[in-house]
Design an enzyme around this catalytic site. Structure first.
Site, PDB file in Angstrom:
ATOM      1  N   GLU A   1      10.571 -20.026   1.489  1.00 31.23           N
ATOM      2  CA  GLU A   1       9.675 -20.661   0.521  1.00 31.23           C
ATOM      3  C   GLU A   1      10.263 -20.730  -0.880  1.00 31.23           C
ATOM      4  OE1 GLU A   1       7.766 -22.134   2.210  1.00 31.23           O
ATOM      5  OE2 GLU A   1       5.950 -21.092   2.837  1.00 31.23           O
TER       6      GLU A   1
ATOM      7  N   HIS B   1       9.691 -11.132   4.919  1.00 36.55           N
ATOM      8  CA  HIS B   1       9.424 -11.874   6.154  1.00 36.55           C
ATOM      9  C   HIS B   1       9.161 -10.887   7.276  1.00 36.55           C
ATOM     10  CE1 HIS B   1       9.891 -14.796   9.401  1.00 36.55           C
ATOM     11  NE2 HIS B   1       9.618 -15.690   8.479  1.00 36.55           N
TER      12      HIS B   1
HETATM   13  N1  ACO Z   1       6.488  -8.655  -2.604  1.00 34.08           N
HETATM   14  C1  ACO Z   1       6.216  -7.349  -2.788  1.00 34.08           C
HETATM   15  N2  ACO Z   1       6.130  -6.451  -1.780  1.00 34.08           N
HETATM   16  C2  ACO Z   1       6.342  -6.938  -0.537  1.00 34.08           C
HETATM   17  C3  ACO Z   1       6.631  -8.277  -0.271  1.00 34.08           C
HETATM   18  C4  ACO Z   1       6.713  -9.158  -1.384  1.00 34.08           C
HETATM   19  N3  ACO Z   1       6.989 -10.436  -1.217  1.00 34.08           N
HETATM   20  N4  ACO Z   1       6.789  -8.449   1.051  1.00 34.08           N
HETATM   21  C5  ACO Z   1       6.588  -7.247   1.625  1.00 34.08           C
HETATM   22  N5  ACO Z   1       6.308  -6.338   0.656  1.00 34.08           N
HETATM   23  C6  ACO Z   1       6.039  -4.927   0.849  1.00 34.08           C
HETATM   24  C7  ACO Z   1       4.584  -4.698   1.255  1.00 34.08           C
HETATM   25  O1  ACO Z   1       3.762  -4.532   0.120  1.00 34.08           O
HETATM   26  C8  ACO Z   1       4.703  -3.426   2.077  1.00 34.08           C
HETATM   27  O2  ACO Z   1       4.818  -2.350   1.208  1.00 34.08           O
HETATM   28  P1  ACO Z   1       4.028  -0.995   1.507  1.00 34.08           P
HETATM   29  O3  ACO Z   1       4.316  -0.637   2.932  1.00 34.08           O
HETATM   30  O4  ACO Z   1       4.575  -0.053   0.496  1.00 34.08           O
HETATM   31  O5  ACO Z   1       2.568  -1.336   1.304  1.00 34.08           O
HETATM   32  C9  ACO Z   1       6.055  -3.609   2.768  1.00 34.08           C
HETATM   33  O6  ACO Z   1       6.819  -4.472   1.941  1.00 34.08           O
HETATM   34  C10 ACO Z   1       5.956  -4.225   4.167  1.00 34.08           C
HETATM   35  O7  ACO Z   1       5.076  -5.297   4.100  1.00 34.08           O
HETATM   36  P2  ACO Z   1       4.357  -5.918   5.357  1.00 34.08           P
HETATM   37  O8  ACO Z   1       3.137  -6.635   4.899  1.00 34.08           O
HETATM   38  O9  ACO Z   1       4.234  -4.923   6.447  1.00 34.08           O
HETATM   39  O10 ACO Z   1       5.402  -6.933   5.816  1.00 34.08           O
HETATM   40  P3  ACO Z   1       5.073  -8.136   6.703  1.00 34.08           P
HETATM   41  O11 ACO Z   1       6.201  -8.227   7.641  1.00 34.08           O
HETATM   42  O12 ACO Z   1       3.742  -8.140   7.287  1.00 34.08           O
HETATM   43  O13 ACO Z   1       5.084  -9.274   5.588  1.00 34.08           O
HETATM   44  C11 ACO Z   1       5.033 -11.334   4.589  1.00 34.08           C
HETATM   45  C12 ACO Z   1       5.621 -10.486   5.720  1.00 34.08           C
HETATM   46  C13 ACO Z   1       3.540 -11.502   4.835  1.00 34.08           C
HETATM   47  C14 ACO Z   1       5.717 -12.685   4.593  1.00 34.08           C
HETATM   48  C15 ACO Z   1       5.255 -10.607   3.231  1.00 34.08           C
HETATM   49  O14 ACO Z   1       6.615 -10.340   3.037  1.00 34.08           O
HETATM   50  C16 ACO Z   1       4.683 -11.368   2.057  1.00 34.08           C
HETATM   51  O15 ACO Z   1       3.496 -11.282   1.772  1.00 34.08           O
HETATM   52  N6  ACO Z   1       5.541 -12.178   1.324  1.00 34.08           N
HETATM   53  C17 ACO Z   1       5.065 -12.978   0.241  1.00 34.08           C
HETATM   54  C18 ACO Z   1       4.435 -14.274   0.741  1.00 34.08           C
HETATM   55  C19 ACO Z   1       5.477 -15.260   1.270  1.00 34.08           C
HETATM   56  O16 ACO Z   1       6.535 -15.450   0.705  1.00 34.08           O
HETATM   57  N7  ACO Z   1       5.105 -15.924   2.385  1.00 34.08           N
HETATM   58  C20 ACO Z   1       5.944 -16.902   3.067  1.00 34.08           C
HETATM   59  C21 ACO Z   1       6.595 -16.298   4.276  1.00 34.08           C
HETATM   60  S1  ACO Z   1       7.751 -17.398   5.037  1.00 34.08           S
HETATM   61  C22 ACO Z   1       6.802 -18.407   6.044  1.00 34.08           C
HETATM   62  O17 ACO Z   1       5.802 -18.046   6.590  1.00 34.08           O
HETATM   63  C23 ACO Z   1       7.224 -19.799   6.176  1.00 34.08           C
END
Ligand code: ACO
Length: 390
Positions: free
Chosen positions: A327, A269
């Site tokens: 989620e 998140h």
């Molecule tokens: N699975 C694997 N790796 C992840 C995940 C995940 N679910 N979430 C973050 N990471 C990793 C990224 O790959 C990144 O790694 P890196 O820097 O080595 O490339 C690091 O963690 C940071 O990721 P960011 O994209 O900077 O984190 P951000 O805060 O933008 O992401 C997000 C938030 C988009 C929700 C992300 O965690 C994600 O894609 N999760 C999966 C989708 C999901 O569950 N969405 C629902 C969110 S809740 C809502 O909106 C109601």
């Protein structure tokens, strides 16, 4: 480039009394209540009133709001035809909802009115209509005719009734109310921000809500629960096929998925660095719902999968504090209520539309155009080259 805050990370764009997300402590406050206090107890209409009026309704006020929403559940024939056509053509459910929401302008009592009062009328229409639009889409997807709303049922119960044609159990209604309340508002999330940006131009409630539906559709926002459920089911299947322990299979699956550079849905998140408090509320609600059900094993398996994925994420991204988000348990809870995965994102919208409308009203009161800037990284002073010389 220096000075650029990509994704507006950490930027505070406005003040709100609607909700507060404390990502470090894992606390979500909705209208002054901790989500754990409010969501499992309130009816959806009570939380809607709370967001619109900054206090809980009296019994009379609640009855009045319920009657008002009930009288607006039927949507225009054109809106109904749009979502039915979308289902027949297998259009994405969120696209169907977006089109249905946009068609609400056709039945607007005063389409040119720009006052706050006119926008509140639109808010009532939209909140009341969302379950009808989603249910009509779903029925058409099954090849069935829409089911007319039942005036004796509350907002959540009537939604379930319009989906199935059967009176839902008290446990199912409670579980859905808890879900809708839990997701009704969540700070300056992407769809809420989109709605506020739109209305900040002195556009209208319907336009803002249509934009918000578009923003919610994406898998990084509201599109994750379907894939989260598929993931648990797939790991279960793999474990059955291989004969390996579920935890071992979940560990292998998570390691492979992360190594392939894929994101695991239901985890991570932008704000929360600890477990999303909504996951806690929905996990408890799911546990209650699954108590006597044959699906209890799915709930227990999901907990095992969750534990293994969290460990795999910590191994692969140490110190990133990627935790379970809303989620993951949304998927389990809505599945437990009997909703198909196709309905997960639109059901999120059925809840979140309450928060969107409240934010739009707040933004109308603030009346300040939202207009950030971008750092230009292109070149300057290009000489014009006539077409025949390029
Ligand atoms: N699975 C694997 N790796 C992840 C995940 C995940 N679910 N979430 C973050 N990471 C990793 C990224 O790959 C990144 O790694 P890196 O820097 O080595 O490339 C690091 O963690 C940071 O990721 P960011 O994209 O900077 O984190 P951000 O805060 O933008 O992401 C997000 C938030 C988009 C929700 C992300 O965690 C994600 O894609 N999760 C999966 C989708 C999901 O569950 N969405 C629902 C969110 S809740 C809502 O909106 C109601």
């Amino acid at each position: 480039m220096s000075g650029v805050i990509h994704g507006l990370d950490g930027i505070v764009v406005t003040e709100t009394r609607l909700s507060r997300v404390d990502g470090e402590a894992g606390r979500l406050t909705i209208g002054g209540f901790a989500v754990e206090e409010l969501a499992p107890r309130a009816a959806y209409e009570e939380v809607l009133f709370l967001l619109w009026n900054d206090r809980l309704p009296t019994a009379d006020e609640l009855a009045e709001l319920r009657a008002c929403l009930e009288s607006r559940r039927a949507v225009s024939e054109e809106a109904l035809r749009l979502v039915v056509t979308a289902a027949v053509r297998r259009v994405h459910p969120m696209d169907a909802l977006r089109m249905g929401a946009a068609a609400m302008s056709l039945s607007d009592r005063d389409p040119r009115a720009t006052s706050r009062a006119a926008n509140l009328e639109r808010a009532l229409d939209l909140v009341a209509a969302f379950p009808t639009l989603v249910a009509a889409y779903w029925r058409a997807l099954l090849g069935e005719a829409p089911i007319a709303p039942d005036p004796r049922l509350g907002h959540a119960a009537n939604y379930l009734y319009m989906l199935t044609g059967e009176a839902p159990s008290a446990a199912e209604v409670r579980a859905l109310e808890t879900y809708l309340n839990t997701v009704i508002d969540h700070g300056m999330n992407a769809s809420t921000f989109a709605a506020r940006v739109i209305v900040s131009t002195r556009s209208d409630m319907t336009s803002a809500i249509v934009g918000a539906v578009g923003a919610l559709k994406g898998p990084l926002h509201g599109g994750a629960p379907g894939p989260a459920l598929d993931m648990v089911l797939e790991i279960q299947q793999r474990s059955l096929r291989s004969g390996r322990d579920l935890a071992v299979e979940a560990r292998a699956w998570a390691d492979e998925t992360i190594a392939a550079g894929e994101r695991i849905m239901g985890f991570g998140h932008r704000i929360y660095r600890v477990r999303d408090p909504r996951a806690e509320v929905l996990g408890d609600a799911a546990s209650l719902l699954f108590d006597d059900s044959a699906d209890r094993v799915l709930y227990e398996d999901a907990r095992i999968v969750e534990t293994e994925i969290l460990a795999a994420l910590e191994r692969a991204k140490p110190g990133r504090r990627i935790q379970t988000n809303v989620e993951f348990y949304t998927a389990l809870l809505l599945h437990g209520i009997g909703l198909d995965a196709e309905l997960f994102s639109p059901t999120f919208a059925v809840g979140r539309v309450g928060g969107w409308t409240a934010h739009v009203l707040e933004q109308i009161d603030e009346d300040r155009l939202i207009r950030p800037r971008a750092a230009y990284i292109g070149v300057f002073d290009r000489p014009w080259i006539p077409l025949e010389s390029r």
